[in-house]
Every structure is written in C-alpha cells, then in structure tokens.
Write a protein that holds these residues in place. Structure first.
Motif, PDB file in Angstrom:
ATOM      1  N   ASP A  68      -2.971  -3.304   0.977  1.00  0.00           N
ATOM      2  CA  ASP A  68      -3.525  -2.084   1.553  1.00  0.00           C
ATOM      3  C   ASP A  68      -3.421  -2.079   3.076  1.00  0.00           C
ATOM      4  OD1 ASP A  68      -4.633   0.251   0.368  1.00  0.00           O
ATOM      5  OD2 ASP A  68      -6.482  -0.159   1.496  1.00  0.00           O
ATOM      6  N   ARG A 100       1.727  -0.952   6.451  1.00  0.00           N
ATOM      7  CA  ARG A 100       2.199   0.407   6.707  1.00  0.00           C
ATOM      8  C   ARG A 100       3.714   0.384   6.690  1.00  0.00           C
ATOM      9  NH1 ARG A 100      -2.487   0.126   6.209  1.00  0.00           N
ATOM     10  NH2 ARG A 100      -4.170   0.789   7.576  1.00  0.00           N
ATOM     11  N   HIS A 137       0.595   3.004   1.903  1.00  0.00           N
ATOM     12  CA  HIS A 137       0.493   3.677   3.202  1.00  0.00           C
ATOM     13  C   HIS A 137       1.860   3.911   3.825  1.00  0.00           C
ATOM     14  CE1 HIS A 137      -3.821   3.464   3.069  1.00  0.00           C
ATOM     15  NE2 HIS A 137      -3.718   2.207   2.701  1.00  0.00           N
ATOM     16  N   ARG A 140       4.152   5.979   6.522  1.00  0.00           N
ATOM     17  CA  ARG A 140       4.107   6.747   7.766  1.00  0.00           C
ATOM     18  C   ARG A 140       5.529   7.162   8.119  1.00  0.00           C
ATOM     19  NH1 ARG A 140      -0.400   3.274  11.299  1.00  0.00           N
ATOM     20  NH2 ARG A 140      -2.129   3.818   9.913  1.00  0.00           N
TER      21      ARG A 140
END
Lengths: 251, 251
Positions: free
Chosen positions: B18, B21, B47, B49
């Motif tokens: 978790d 990224r 996650h 981006r």
C-alpha cells in the motif's frame, strides 16, 4: 567527475533458448499476439507457434508495420498435439481460478528451473490459452504440468501479453542459476500421444473403459501417461509392447 | 481417485504494498495505462499516479468499460516532483540503451529487495517513462537509482505494460519466498513390482515375449518400469488398468 558510465548487462545469446516454443492457443486479440512476440524478442526466444488463432487477428498482427521477425516467422497449427509434437515437455499456464486443477502446479521460479534443465537437450513447449477462457481442458490434457503466476485472489486473470512477459523474464532471469546435470531425455509429445491413444484403445477393448466414454476420461488417461517419465530411449519399446498387446486383444 | 484438488497459493494481502506509488510519466497510449493498472491489480498494488499524460489517452482509459478501480482512482500530477513528493525513495526504470547512465543501475531482483525494505516504513515511487523515449533526464534527476530489466542488446525496449508487470511481479515474488513444492510421492517398490509382474504376464500372453524367456529379459522389463516415474497417487489406477487388460487377454 559527474559522469559514471555504468556497465550494462545484456542478456547473453543462449543457444538453449532456441529450444523453447511459445505456443499461443486460440488467441483473439492481434495486440496480444504482437505483445507476446515482442516480449519473446526482448528476452531472446524466437520460436512462436499459434494454434487455431482468430484468423483476422493473426493476419492483422503479422502484417502490422513493425511486426517483429518473431511474429513474421510464427508457425501456424490446427491442433495443440501438432504444435507440440516435437517437444519433450509441454507446460501449460493458467490463472487456476475457479476450476479444478488436476495437474501439478509450479510457481514460475521453480517451473523455470525445470524448463531450463530440460531445454539443455530437448525442445519444450510453453502454452498460453485464449484471453477469455485460458487453456481448455483438452489443451491441458497435453501438458505435463502447469505454471502459475501468483496473483491476488480477487483479480487473478492476467493480460496475455503480460503473462508471457513475466514467464519469459523468469526463464531468462534464472538462466545462469540452473544446475549442471542434464536430465534424462524424455520421449517426444508425439510418442507420448501415440502411447496414450493405443492405451485408450486397449482400455476400451478390455472393458476398463466404456466404448462410449468421452473426452473427460480420455483427458484423465492422457494426464496419467504424462505423469510417467517416459524416456526417449524407452519410447519405442513401450510402443512396441503396447502394440503387441493391442494386436492380441483385437484377435 | 482421479481428482486431485491442488491448493492454490494466492498473493496474501500485504500492507507494505500500500506504500508503493506506480508513477507513469507522459504515457500516450490508453491501452498501456489500462495494462499497467491491470498488472497492479493482479499483484496487489493500488496507487497509480500519472504525470502529464496525453489527456485523450487518460480520459479514454479511465472511462473504458471494465476499467479497474486502480485506474479510476489514479491521481493526476503536473510534474514528477509533485507526484513523488511524499515518497522517501524514487526509483526510475529504463532500458538504458544508447544513453549515458549517471545513476546506479540495479537488476529487478536486487532492486526489488531494496524497495521492499524501504516500503516497510515509507512510501516509494516507481517511475515509468513514455512509450517512445522513456523517462527524460529531468525525470531521472528525481530518482535515487534505476531499475533495469535485462534484455537482448538488439531489442532492449520493452512494452510499457509488460515492463510494469515484470517489475511488480518481481516485487511481489520476493515479498515472501514461496515454499518449495514437495516432490511427487512415488509408488512403493511393492506396487512397482506388482506392475512389472503383470506387465510381464501380458507380454507373454500377447506373444511379445517368448514363454520361455528368462530372467535377463525380465530384468530388462523391470528396469524399464522403474525408469517410469510411477507416482503413488497413480499406482492403483495403473495396476487396475493392467489387471483388466490381463483379464481380457486371458479370456
């Protein structure tokens, strides 16, 4: 002072990789054919075989601008049996999700070790099924064991091109780590399949199987035969013995 | 007797994942955005981006039917600096082809170990550049070091979605070294010998062996049987099949 030239480690040319056949069964999406071929070229595997592809996809992928030589040289087959006939080991890939698994299942790292050992002497087939349903039970019945990439239970199914990339990455990564002793040469898939067919006939004539028993039973017997270590040196003898028994059963 | 239910090993939920990224910089192809998100979901990283994506591609990928929640929840940034601001470690990926490398370059296995160690406590960014040119020097300047998948020198550049899949596979793989698959249990010597005796009888009745053939021939057949990997799980079935064939031959 700032510029550090790092020595880049390229994958060395590996003659053993030349014995791997990547077999894509019933692929539908031309992009996936292209992606699989690209990963093969990245990692140094050049023999692509396609079984019963969606024809539009295959033609489209092959004729795409920039299609790799791997894709252009891909061989087309009508059946899994034909596509793997010259291979001593056939390995299926599967997300092994909601279905019963009747084969041994290895994680990629361990499976790659076994494949690499076999590649020293004989061709090996690595099979990938279609995007929607993976390999059929019929295709599985030609496999000695399965390779499965560990994923989350909630999202097990990988994109085909990515699954091919991960498997070949793992094969290339462990290239150096493989142990030295070559394994015994195994019988070819063609010989194993002939043995299976003759055995099935013997089982029907003798009453072990019902005459009308169908493909699930056949698949069971095929898996059973593939769990034997039928060696290349012994294949002719086993086939000869079975032929003689069959001849007598038919008499 | 036929059905072996294999225990499937799923990736466990990993709270450390978790903190990763995945940062896609200047991605142009919506299919690659989708493929990257899919691999993330497969391996348990959520996650995503995106920095300065080709807008049409981003909107298209996000609104695609079946777009994963990873993609729907992707965060958009204008600069690499903003996208990695909360991370303690930023790792770039590169084919490191024809350019000068001014960073340390790690292979995936080694890089994954370092990333995993860092993930125990703090967020880590893993950056992937655009399809055509990879990460810019400006983007590299934000990275602590580079991760590079070893490929052939003649075809170094990987597909973006496949590169993401391989990196995340390696991160997940080393999360916990999978226990080794136990070797298949082999049939007992007693079962193997029973099989050999029945086979010898079938070979005599069918005429493959002379009735008077003696112990050297018997020994050959015994060795032949022992070179099979007769597995414990299959021994009863093989004995049953052979018994039935024998019964028919005697009839």
């Amino acid at each position: 002072m700032w510029v550090l030239r790092r020595k880049i480690r390229w994958l060395p040319t590996n003659p053993e990789f030349d014995r791997l056949r990547v077999v894509l069964v019933a692929t539908r999406n031309p992009l996936n054919l292209g992606a699989a071929a690209r990963a093969m070229s990245n990692f140094g595997f050049f023999h692509l075989r396609v079984v019963n592809p969606y024809q539009v996809a295959f033609r489209e992928a092959r004729s795409a601008v920039g299609a790799s030589s791997v894709l252009k040289n891909a061989e087309e087959y009508q059946t899994v049996a034909d596509a793997i006939a010259d291979c001593a080991l056939a390995v299926g890939t599967s997300a092994v999700h909601n279905r019963e698994v009747q084969h041994r299942v290895y994680p990629p790292q361990e499976g790659a070790r076994i494949i690499r050992r076999k590649l020293r002497a004989q061709p090996v087939a690595l099979l990938f099924g279609s995007e929607k349903v993976g390999l059929s039970n019929q295709a599985f019945s030609h496999c000695h064991w399965l390779l499965r990439i560990s994923t989350r239970a909630d999202h097990a199914s990988m994109n085909l091109g990515q699954a091919v990339a991960v498997c070949l990455y793992e094969l290339a990564r462990t290239a150096k780590a493989a142990p030295r002793m070559p394994a015994a040469k195994l019988a070819s898939a063609h010989e194993v399949e002939r043995f299976s067919m003759d055995l099935l006939e013997a089982l029907r004539i003798s009453g072990y199987l019902q005459p009308a028993s169908g493909s699930p039973t056949d698949a069971k017997v095929r898996r059973l035969v593939r769990r034997l270590n039928l060696q290349a040196q012994d294949a002719d003898v086993w086939l000869g013995m079975l032929r003689q028994i069959l001849w007598k059963l038919r008499a």
